[in-house]
Write a protein that holds these residues in place. Structure first.
Motif, PDB file in Angstrom:
ATOM      1  N   LYS A 154       0.850  -1.199   0.000  1.00 52.75           N
ATOM      2  CA  LYS A 154       0.000   0.000   0.000  1.00 52.75           C
ATOM      3  C   LYS A 154       0.881   1.242   0.000  1.00 52.75           C
ATOM      4  N   ILE A 155       0.686   2.066  -1.000  1.00 52.49           N
ATOM      5  CA  ILE A 155       1.512   3.268  -1.148  1.00 52.49           C
ATOM      6  C   ILE A 155       0.623   4.507  -1.141  1.00 52.49           C
ATOM      7  N   ALA A 156       0.983   5.500  -0.341  1.00 50.51           N
ATOM      8  CA  ALA A 156       0.252   6.775  -0.378  1.00 50.51           C
ATOM      9  C   ALA A 156       1.213   7.877  -0.809  1.00 50.51           C
ATOM     10  N   LEU A 157       0.730   8.758  -1.656  1.00 51.65           N
ATOM     11  CA  LEU A 157       1.534   9.929  -2.016  1.00 51.65           C
ATOM     12  C   LEU A 157       0.956  11.152  -1.307  1.00 51.65           C
ATOM     13  N   VAL A 158       1.808  11.869  -0.611  1.00 50.29           N
ATOM     14  CA  VAL A 158       1.379  13.109   0.055  1.00 50.29           C
ATOM     15  C   VAL A 158       2.299  14.237  -0.408  1.00 50.29           C
ATOM     16  N   GLY A 159       1.837  15.459  -0.235  1.00 48.65           N
ATOM     17  CA  GLY A 159       2.703  16.582  -0.605  1.00 48.65           C
ATOM     18  C   GLY A 159       1.911  17.848  -0.835  1.00 48.65           C
ATOM     19  N   PRO A 160       2.620  18.921  -1.167  1.00 51.51           N
ATOM     20  CA  PRO A 160       1.954  20.202  -1.414  1.00 51.51           C
ATOM     21  C   PRO A 160       1.074  20.138  -2.667  1.00 51.51           C
ATOM     22  N   THR A 161       0.323  21.181  -2.910  1.00 50.93           N
ATOM     23  CA  THR A 161      -0.590  21.190  -4.055  1.00 50.93           C
ATOM     24  C   THR A 161       0.168  21.282  -5.382  1.00 50.93           C
ATOM     25  N   GLY A 162      -0.386  20.606  -6.355  1.00 49.25           N
ATOM     26  CA  GLY A 162       0.092  20.750  -7.734  1.00 49.25           C
ATOM     27  C   GLY A 162       1.474  20.228  -8.058  1.00 49.25           C
ATOM     28  N   LEU A 277      12.567  22.691   2.668  1.00 51.55           N
ATOM     29  CA  LEU A 277      12.852  22.381   4.074  1.00 51.55           C
ATOM     30  C   LEU A 277      11.581  22.463   4.899  1.00 51.55           C
ATOM     31  N   GLU A 278      10.812  23.512   4.646  1.00 52.22           N
ATOM     32  CA  GLU A 278       9.572  23.696   5.404  1.00 52.22           C
ATOM     33  C   GLU A 278       8.582  22.579   5.099  1.00 52.22           C
ATOM     34  N   ILE A 279       8.535  22.182   3.836  1.00 52.82           N
ATOM     35  CA  ILE A 279       7.616  21.106   3.435  1.00 52.82           C
ATOM     36  C   ILE A 279       8.016  19.803   4.146  1.00 52.82           C
ATOM     37  N   VAL A 280       9.306  19.472   4.076  1.00 55.06           N
ATOM     38  CA  VAL A 280       9.780  18.235   4.706  1.00 55.06           C
ATOM     39  C   VAL A 280       9.482  18.273   6.207  1.00 55.06           C
ATOM     40  N   ASN A 281       9.749  19.412   6.786  1.00 59.59           N
ATOM     41  CA  ASN A 281       9.520  19.581   8.216  1.00 59.59           C
ATOM     42  C   ASN A 281       8.048  19.387   8.588  1.00 59.59           C
ATOM     43  N   ASN A 282       7.179  20.088   7.859  1.00 57.37           N
ATOM     44  CA  ASN A 282       5.763  20.069   8.237  1.00 57.37           C
ATOM     45  C   ASN A 282       5.054  18.767   7.866  1.00 57.37           C
ATOM     46  N   PHE A 283       5.514  18.114   6.795  1.00 61.84           N
ATOM     47  CA  PHE A 283       4.897  16.834   6.435  1.00 61.84           C
ATOM     48  C   PHE A 283       5.479  15.678   7.245  1.00 61.84           C
ATOM     49  N   SER A 284       6.472  15.957   8.083  1.00 64.44           N
ATOM     50  CA  SER A 284       7.102  14.870   8.833  1.00 64.44           C
ATOM     51  C   SER A 284       6.108  14.200   9.786  1.00 64.44           C
ATOM     52  N   VAL A 285       5.006  14.895  10.134  1.00 66.08           N
ATOM     53  CA  VAL A 285       4.005  14.262  11.006  1.00 66.08           C
ATOM     54  C   VAL A 285       3.329  13.071  10.312  1.00 66.08           C
ATOM     55  N   CYS A 286       3.423  13.021   8.974  1.00 66.39           N
ATOM     56  CA  CYS A 286       2.847  11.882   8.244  1.00 66.39           C
ATOM     57  C   CYS A 286       3.867  10.740   8.100  1.00 66.39           C
ATOM     58  N   ILE A 305      17.528  18.849  -4.319  1.00 66.97           N
ATOM     59  CA  ILE A 305      17.613  17.421  -3.947  1.00 66.97           C
ATOM     60  C   ILE A 305      18.841  17.187  -3.056  1.00 66.97           C
ATOM     61  N   LEU A 306      20.005  17.682  -3.530  1.00 67.21           N
ATOM     62  CA  LEU A 306      21.233  17.433  -2.767  1.00 67.21           C
ATOM     63  C   LEU A 306      21.205  18.160  -1.427  1.00 67.21           C
ATOM     64  N   ASN A 307      20.733  19.404  -1.428  1.00 62.64           N
ATOM     65  CA  ASN A 307      20.659  20.149  -0.166  1.00 62.64           C
ATOM     66  C   ASN A 307      19.823  19.387   0.861  1.00 62.64           C
ATOM     67  N   LEU A 308      18.718  18.815   0.389  1.00 62.15           N
ATOM     68  CA  LEU A 308      17.823  18.098   1.305  1.00 62.15           C
ATOM     69  C   LEU A 308      18.464  16.822   1.839  1.00 62.15           C
ATOM     70  N   VAL A 309      18.969  15.987   0.915  1.00 60.78           N
ATOM     71  CA  VAL A 309      19.486  14.700   1.395  1.00 60.78           C
ATOM     72  C   VAL A 309      20.773  14.879   2.203  1.00 60.78           C
ATOM     73  N   TYR A 310      21.457  15.998   1.971  1.00 64.96           N
ATOM     74  CA  TYR A 310      22.669  16.246   2.751  1.00 64.96           C
ATOM     75  C   TYR A 310      22.305  16.410   4.229  1.00 64.96           C
TER      76      TYR A 310
END
Ligand SMILES: Nc1nc2c(ncn2[C@@H]2O[C@H](COP(=O)(O)OP(=O)(O)OP(=O)(O)O)[C@@H](O)[C@H]2O)c(=O)[nH]1
Ligand SMILES: [Mg+2]
Length: 344
Positions: A154-162, A277-286, A305-310
Protein backbone atom coordinates in the motif's frame (compact mmCIF):
# COMPACT_ATOMS: atom_id res chain seq x y z
CA UNK A 1 30.47 92.21 15.31
CA UNK A 2 33.92 91.76 13.73
CA UNK A 3 35.52 91.99 17.19
CA UNK A 4 33.06 89.46 18.59
CA UNK A 5 33.83 87.00 15.76
CA UNK A 6 37.56 87.45 16.32
CA UNK A 7 37.03 86.68 20.01
CA UNK A 8 35.03 83.55 19.16
CA UNK A 9 37.78 82.38 16.82
CA UNK A 10 40.42 83.04 19.41
CA UNK A 11 38.58 81.27 22.21
CA UNK A 12 36.98 78.37 20.39
CA UNK A 13 39.17 77.98 17.31
CA UNK A 14 38.44 78.09 13.58
CA UNK A 15 35.89 75.25 13.67
CA UNK A 16 33.55 77.12 15.99
CA UNK A 17 29.92 77.29 14.90
CA UNK A 18 27.89 80.44 15.40
CA UNK A 19 24.56 79.45 16.90
CA UNK A 20 23.09 82.82 17.62
CA UNK A 21 23.92 86.53 17.45
CA UNK A 22 22.19 89.46 19.08
CA UNK A 23 22.75 93.22 19.08
CA UNK A 24 21.59 95.26 22.03
CA UNK A 25 22.24 98.58 23.75
CA UNK A 26 23.70 98.82 27.21
CA UNK A 27 23.26 101.94 29.36
CA UNK A 28 21.49 105.17 28.24
CA UNK A 29 17.82 106.03 28.84
CA UNK A 30 14.91 104.24 27.17
CA UNK A 31 17.35 102.54 24.84
CA UNK A 32 18.77 105.85 23.64
CA UNK A 33 22.42 106.85 23.74
CA UNK A 34 23.46 103.49 25.13
CA UNK A 35 26.54 101.60 23.96
CA UNK A 36 25.81 99.08 21.23
CA UNK A 37 26.75 95.57 22.30
CA UNK A 38 26.96 92.34 20.32
CA UNK A 39 26.25 88.91 21.80
CA UNK A 40 27.45 85.84 19.93
CA UNK A 41 26.68 82.30 21.01
CA UNK A 42 29.09 79.76 19.48
CA UNK A 43 30.01 76.11 19.92
CA UNK A 44 32.72 73.65 18.99
CA UNK A 45 33.06 71.33 17.11
CA UNK A 46 31.64 69.61 14.05
CA UNK A 47 33.78 66.44 14.43
CA UNK A 48 32.26 65.72 17.84
CA UNK A 49 28.81 66.29 16.44
CA UNK A 50 29.37 63.80 13.61
CA UNK A 51 30.65 61.14 16.01
CA UNK A 52 27.59 61.58 18.16
CA UNK A 53 25.30 61.10 15.18
CA UNK A 54 27.02 57.91 14.12
CA UNK A 55 26.59 56.30 17.51
CA UNK A 56 23.68 53.81 17.35
CA UNK A 57 20.55 54.96 19.13
CA UNK A 58 20.48 53.83 22.72
CA UNK A 59 17.84 51.25 23.46
CA UNK A 60 16.18 51.87 26.75
CA UNK A 61 15.36 48.42 28.00
CA UNK A 62 13.06 49.23 30.83
CA UNK A 63 9.98 47.40 29.54
CA UNK A 64 9.38 43.87 28.25
CA UNK A 65 8.52 45.19 24.78
CA UNK A 66 11.68 47.17 24.39
CA UNK A 67 13.73 44.18 25.57
CA UNK A 68 12.09 42.03 22.92
CA UNK A 69 12.66 44.61 20.20
CA UNK A 70 16.27 44.95 21.34
CA UNK A 71 16.65 41.20 20.99
CA UNK A 72 15.00 41.26 17.58
CA UNK A 73 17.34 44.02 16.48
CA UNK A 74 20.29 42.05 17.77
CA UNK A 75 19.10 38.87 16.02
CA UNK A 76 18.49 40.59 12.73
CA UNK A 77 21.92 42.17 12.81
CA UNK A 78 23.42 38.77 13.65
CA UNK A 79 21.54 37.22 10.76
CA UNK A 80 22.83 39.89 8.41
CA UNK A 81 26.33 39.25 9.68
CA UNK A 82 26.05 35.48 9.14
CA UNK A 83 24.61 35.99 5.67
CA UNK A 84 27.45 38.32 4.82
CA UNK A 85 29.97 35.80 6.11
CA UNK A 86 28.37 33.01 4.08
CA UNK A 87 28.42 35.16 0.96
CA UNK A 88 32.03 36.05 1.59
CA UNK A 89 32.91 32.39 2.13
CA UNK A 90 31.13 31.54 -1.11
CA UNK A 91 32.84 34.37 -2.96
CA UNK A 92 36.26 33.42 -1.65
CA UNK A 93 35.94 29.82 -2.66
CA UNK A 94 34.43 30.89 -5.96
CA UNK A 95 37.67 32.57 -6.79
CA UNK A 96 39.68 29.59 -5.71
CA UNK A 97 37.70 26.72 -7.24
CA UNK A 98 35.73 26.26 -10.45
CA UNK A 99 34.02 23.27 -8.81
CA UNK A 100 32.77 25.48 -6.01
CA UNK A 101 31.46 27.83 -8.65
CA UNK A 102 29.70 24.93 -10.37
CA UNK A 103 28.08 23.78 -7.12
CA UNK A 104 26.88 27.29 -6.33
CA UNK A 105 25.58 27.70 -9.87
CA UNK A 106 23.47 24.61 -9.25
CA UNK A 107 22.06 26.19 -6.06
CA UNK A 108 23.91 23.96 -3.63
CA UNK A 109 23.99 25.77 -0.28
CA UNK A 110 27.40 27.47 0.20
CA UNK A 111 28.16 25.59 3.42
CA UNK A 112 27.28 22.22 1.87
CA UNK A 113 29.29 23.08 -1.25
CA UNK A 114 32.30 24.06 0.87
CA UNK A 115 32.09 20.73 2.73
CA UNK A 116 31.76 18.77 -0.49
CA UNK A 117 34.91 20.21 -2.06
CA UNK A 118 36.99 20.14 1.12
CA UNK A 119 40.22 18.20 0.54
CA UNK A 120 39.58 17.29 -3.10
CA UNK A 121 42.71 16.62 -5.19
CA UNK A 122 43.91 19.47 -7.39
CA UNK A 123 43.78 17.94 -10.88
CA UNK A 124 40.72 19.21 -12.75
CA UNK A 125 39.20 16.02 -14.17
CA UNK A 126 40.16 14.00 -11.11
CA UNK A 127 38.63 16.43 -8.68
CA UNK A 128 35.36 16.50 -10.60
CA UNK A 129 35.21 12.70 -10.55
CA UNK A 130 35.82 12.64 -6.79
CA UNK A 131 33.17 15.31 -6.27
CA UNK A 132 30.64 13.25 -8.24
CA UNK A 133 31.52 10.26 -6.05
CA UNK A 134 30.84 12.34 -2.95
CA UNK A 135 27.47 13.43 -4.33
CA UNK A 136 26.62 9.82 -5.25
CA UNK A 137 27.42 8.93 -1.66
CA UNK A 138 24.85 11.43 -0.42
CA UNK A 139 22.25 9.89 -2.75
CA UNK A 140 22.93 6.31 -1.71
CA UNK A 141 19.58 5.48 -0.22
CA UNK A 142 17.32 4.77 -3.17
CA UNK A 143 14.43 2.37 -2.99
CA UNK A 144 11.47 2.23 -5.34
CA UNK A 145 8.19 0.43 -4.71
CA UNK A 146 8.82 -3.25 -4.16
CA UNK A 147 5.82 -5.29 -5.14
CA UNK A 148 5.56 -8.99 -4.46
CA UNK A 149 3.00 -11.44 -5.90
CA UNK A 150 2.29 -12.78 -2.41
CA UNK A 151 1.34 -9.61 -0.56
CA UNK A 152 -0.50 -6.32 -0.85
CA UNK A 153 1.73 -3.25 -0.99
CA UNK A 154 0.00 0.00 0.00
CA UNK A 155 1.51 3.27 -1.15
CA UNK A 156 0.25 6.78 -0.38
CA UNK A 157 1.53 9.93 -2.02
CA UNK A 158 1.38 13.11 0.06
CA UNK A 159 2.70 16.58 -0.61
CA UNK A 160 1.95 20.20 -1.41
CA UNK A 161 -0.59 21.19 -4.05
CA UNK A 162 0.09 20.75 -7.73
CA UNK A 163 3.42 18.95 -7.45
CA UNK A 164 2.21 16.01 -9.58
CA UNK A 165 0.86 13.44 -7.09
CA UNK A 166 -2.12 12.33 -9.19
CA UNK A 167 -0.13 12.20 -12.43
CA UNK A 168 2.57 10.19 -10.66
CA UNK A 169 -0.05 7.75 -9.28
CA UNK A 170 -1.27 7.25 -12.85
CA UNK A 171 2.28 6.66 -14.09
CA UNK A 172 2.98 4.14 -11.32
CA UNK A 173 -0.36 2.38 -11.85
CA UNK A 174 0.21 2.09 -15.58
CA UNK A 175 3.73 0.76 -15.15
CA UNK A 176 2.91 -1.81 -12.48
CA UNK A 177 -0.39 -2.92 -14.03
CA UNK A 178 0.32 -2.78 -17.75
CA UNK A 179 4.08 -3.27 -18.01
CA UNK A 180 4.65 -5.62 -15.07
CA UNK A 181 1.25 -7.30 -14.95
CA UNK A 182 0.47 -6.77 -11.27
CA UNK A 183 -3.05 -6.42 -9.88
CA UNK A 184 -3.39 -2.74 -9.01
CA UNK A 185 -6.15 -0.65 -7.38
CA UNK A 186 -6.41 3.10 -6.93
CA UNK A 187 -7.93 4.93 -4.00
CA UNK A 188 -8.40 8.67 -3.90
CA UNK A 189 -8.91 10.60 -0.73
CA UNK A 190 -8.83 13.87 -2.64
CA UNK A 191 -12.52 14.66 -2.53
CA UNK A 192 -12.07 18.40 -2.13
CA UNK A 193 -12.27 19.03 -5.83
CA UNK A 194 -14.62 17.25 -8.22
CA UNK A 195 -11.99 17.62 -10.92
CA UNK A 196 -9.48 15.71 -8.78
CA UNK A 197 -11.72 12.64 -8.56
CA UNK A 198 -12.51 12.85 -12.26
CA UNK A 199 -8.81 13.13 -13.11
CA UNK A 200 -7.93 9.86 -11.39
CA UNK A 201 -11.11 8.11 -12.62
CA UNK A 202 -10.13 8.81 -16.20
CA UNK A 203 -6.65 7.40 -15.63
CA UNK A 204 -8.15 4.35 -13.85
CA UNK A 205 -10.49 3.70 -16.77
CA UNK A 206 -7.72 4.01 -19.36
CA UNK A 207 -5.34 1.78 -17.44
CA UNK A 208 -8.15 -0.63 -16.56
CA UNK A 209 -7.77 -0.61 -12.77
CA UNK A 210 -10.53 -0.08 -10.17
CA UNK A 211 -10.76 3.20 -8.31
CA UNK A 212 -12.36 3.89 -4.95
CA UNK A 213 -13.24 7.29 -3.55
CA UNK A 214 -12.96 7.62 0.22
CA UNK A 215 -14.29 10.44 2.39
CA UNK A 216 -13.07 9.35 5.82
CA UNK A 217 -10.44 7.25 7.59
CA UNK A 218 -13.06 4.50 8.09
CA UNK A 219 -13.83 4.42 4.40
CA UNK A 220 -10.14 4.20 3.62
CA UNK A 221 -9.83 1.28 6.02
CA UNK A 222 -12.65 -0.65 4.38
CA UNK A 223 -11.40 0.15 0.87
CA UNK A 224 -7.97 -1.20 1.83
CA UNK A 225 -9.59 -4.32 3.29
CA UNK A 226 -11.51 -4.83 0.04
CA UNK A 227 -8.31 -4.62 -1.98
CA UNK A 228 -6.26 -7.08 0.10
CA UNK A 229 -6.19 -9.34 -2.98
CA UNK A 230 -4.29 -6.73 -5.03
CA UNK A 231 -0.51 -6.62 -5.32
CA UNK A 232 -0.43 -2.85 -5.18
CA UNK A 233 -2.86 -0.23 -3.89
CA UNK A 234 -1.99 3.38 -4.69
CA UNK A 235 -3.57 6.07 -2.52
CA UNK A 236 -3.85 9.61 -3.87
CA UNK A 237 -4.31 12.43 -1.36
CA UNK A 238 -5.28 16.08 -1.65
CA UNK A 239 -2.45 18.58 -2.00
CA UNK A 240 -1.78 20.35 1.28
CA UNK A 241 -0.17 23.66 1.97
CA UNK A 242 2.83 22.96 4.21
CA UNK A 243 1.81 25.77 6.53
CA UNK A 244 -1.69 24.37 7.13
CA UNK A 245 -0.97 22.20 10.15
CA UNK A 246 -4.56 21.11 10.74
CA UNK A 247 -4.93 19.83 7.17
CA UNK A 248 -1.69 17.90 7.50
CA UNK A 249 -2.82 16.48 10.85
CA UNK A 250 -6.04 15.34 9.14
CA UNK A 251 -3.94 13.64 6.47
CA UNK A 252 -1.88 11.94 9.15
CA UNK A 253 -5.07 10.70 10.87
CA UNK A 254 -6.32 9.33 7.56
CA UNK A 255 -3.13 7.39 6.81
CA UNK A 256 -2.78 6.07 10.34
CA UNK A 257 -5.71 3.67 9.79
CA UNK A 258 -3.18 1.19 8.39
CA UNK A 259 0.39 1.03 9.65
CA UNK A 260 1.54 -0.88 6.56
CA UNK A 261 0.92 2.09 4.26
CA UNK A 262 4.25 3.29 2.85
CA UNK A 263 4.13 7.05 2.43
CA UNK A 264 6.12 8.93 -0.19
CA UNK A 265 6.45 12.69 0.11
CA UNK A 266 6.16 14.21 -3.35
CA UNK A 267 8.30 17.29 -3.92
CA UNK A 268 8.77 19.29 -7.06
CA UNK A 269 12.42 19.88 -7.95
CA UNK A 270 11.42 23.43 -8.89
CA UNK A 271 10.90 24.16 -5.18
CA UNK A 272 13.40 26.52 -3.54
CA UNK A 273 15.49 24.83 -0.87
CA UNK A 274 14.07 26.91 1.98
CA UNK A 275 10.52 26.04 0.96
CA UNK A 276 11.44 22.39 0.53
CA UNK A 277 12.85 22.38 4.07
CA UNK A 278 9.57 23.70 5.40
CA UNK A 279 7.62 21.11 3.43
CA UNK A 280 9.78 18.23 4.71
CA UNK A 281 9.52 19.58 8.22
CA UNK A 282 5.76 20.07 8.24
CA UNK A 283 4.90 16.83 6.44
CA UNK A 284 7.10 14.87 8.83
CA UNK A 285 4.00 14.26 11.01
CA UNK A 286 2.85 11.88 8.24
CA UNK A 287 6.13 9.93 8.63
CA UNK A 288 6.99 9.69 4.93
CA UNK A 289 9.52 6.89 4.36
CA UNK A 290 10.67 8.17 0.99
CA UNK A 291 10.84 11.33 -1.08
CA UNK A 292 9.71 11.29 -4.71
CA UNK A 293 10.88 14.19 -6.90
CA UNK A 294 8.78 15.54 -9.76
CA UNK A 295 9.21 18.02 -12.61
CA UNK A 296 12.91 17.32 -13.12
CA UNK A 297 12.34 18.51 -16.70
CA UNK A 298 11.20 21.94 -15.48
CA UNK A 299 13.87 22.64 -12.89
CA UNK A 300 16.80 24.83 -13.92
CA UNK A 301 18.94 22.82 -11.50
CA UNK A 302 18.53 20.01 -8.99
CA UNK A 303 20.30 21.66 -6.06
CA UNK A 304 17.27 21.22 -3.82
CA UNK A 305 17.61 17.42 -3.95
CA UNK A 306 21.23 17.43 -2.77
CA UNK A 307 20.66 20.15 -0.17
CA UNK A 308 17.82 18.10 1.30
CA UNK A 309 19.49 14.70 1.39
CA UNK A 310 22.67 16.25 2.75
CA UNK A 311 20.80 17.34 5.87
CA UNK A 312 18.12 14.63 5.96
CA UNK A 313 19.50 11.33 4.75
CA UNK A 314 16.09 10.08 3.60
CA UNK A 315 15.44 7.34 1.07
CA UNK A 316 14.59 8.53 -2.40
CA UNK A 317 12.26 6.68 -4.74
CA UNK A 318 11.33 7.95 -8.20
CA UNK A 319 11.82 11.08 -10.24
CA UNK A 320 9.40 12.25 -12.88
CA UNK A 321 10.57 14.00 -16.00
CA UNK A 322 7.48 15.25 -17.81
CA UNK A 323 3.70 15.15 -18.11
CA UNK A 324 3.39 11.98 -20.15
CA UNK A 325 1.68 9.02 -18.55
CA UNK A 326 3.15 6.42 -18.20
CA UNK A 327 6.58 7.17 -19.64
CA UNK A 328 7.93 10.16 -17.76
CA UNK A 329 8.94 8.42 -14.55
CA UNK A 330 12.06 6.53 -13.53
CA UNK A 331 13.59 4.98 -10.48
CA UNK A 332 16.28 7.33 -9.22
CA UNK A 333 19.76 6.29 -10.27
CA UNK A 334 22.30 7.85 -7.88
CA UNK A 335 25.14 8.09 -10.41
CA UNK A 336 22.93 9.62 -13.09
CA UNK A 337 21.31 12.01 -10.64
CA UNK A 338 24.72 13.10 -9.30
CA UNK A 339 25.85 14.13 -12.78
CA UNK A 340 22.56 15.92 -13.31
CA UNK A 341 23.06 17.81 -10.03
CA UNK A 342 26.53 18.91 -11.18
CA UNK A 343 25.31 20.27 -14.50
CA UNK A 344 27.58 22.71 -16.40
N1 LIG B 1 6.66 19.25 -16.52
C1 LIG B 1 6.13 18.35 -15.69
N2 LIG B 1 4.85 18.49 -15.32
C2 LIG B 1 4.35 17.56 -14.48
C3 LIG B 1 5.11 16.49 -13.98
N3 LIG B 1 4.32 15.77 -13.15
C4 LIG B 1 3.11 16.37 -13.15
N4 LIG B 1 3.12 17.46 -13.95
C5 LIG B 1 2.03 18.41 -14.23
O1 LIG B 1 1.76 19.14 -13.06
C6 LIG B 1 0.39 19.52 -13.04
C7 LIG B 1 -0.23 19.10 -11.73
O2 LIG B 1 -0.22 17.69 -11.66
P1 LIG B 1 -1.17 16.86 -10.69
O3 LIG B 1 -0.81 15.43 -10.86
O4 LIG B 1 -2.58 17.24 -10.88
O5 LIG B 1 -0.65 17.42 -9.29
P2 LIG B 1 -1.21 17.08 -7.86
O6 LIG B 1 -0.06 17.05 -6.93
O7 LIG B 1 -2.05 15.87 -7.91
O8 LIG B 1 -2.11 18.37 -7.59
P3 LIG B 1 -3.21 18.53 -6.44
O9 LIG B 1 -4.01 17.28 -6.38
O10 LIG B 1 -3.99 19.72 -6.88
O11 LIG B 1 -2.46 18.81 -5.19
C8 LIG B 1 -0.24 18.84 -14.23
O12 LIG B 1 -0.32 19.76 -15.28
C9 LIG B 1 0.74 17.74 -14.59
O13 LIG B 1 0.70 17.37 -15.94
C10 LIG B 1 6.48 16.38 -14.40
O14 LIG B 1 7.24 15.50 -14.02
N5 LIG B 1 6.92 17.35 -15.25
MG1 LIG C 1 -4.00 15.51 -7.32
Amino acid sequence: MATAMANVKQELGREAVILHTRRFKKGGIFGLWGKEMVEVMAAVDTAAATVAEKRPPTIIANTEDSRISAMQLEMSSMRKMIEQMLCQAADNSKESSPLMELLLKNDIEPTIAANLIKGLPDGQSDSRKFLIDRIVNCLQRVEGITVSPSSCKKIALVGPTGVGKTTTIAKLAANFALKEGYKVALITADTYRIAAVEQLKIYGDIIGVPIDIVYSPDELKSALDRHEDKHLVLIDTAGRSPSNHSQIAELQALLSVDSTIETHLVLSTTTKYRDALEIVNNFSVCFPQKILFTKVDEASNLGTILNLVYHFPTSLSYMTTGQSVPDDIELINSAKLATMILRD
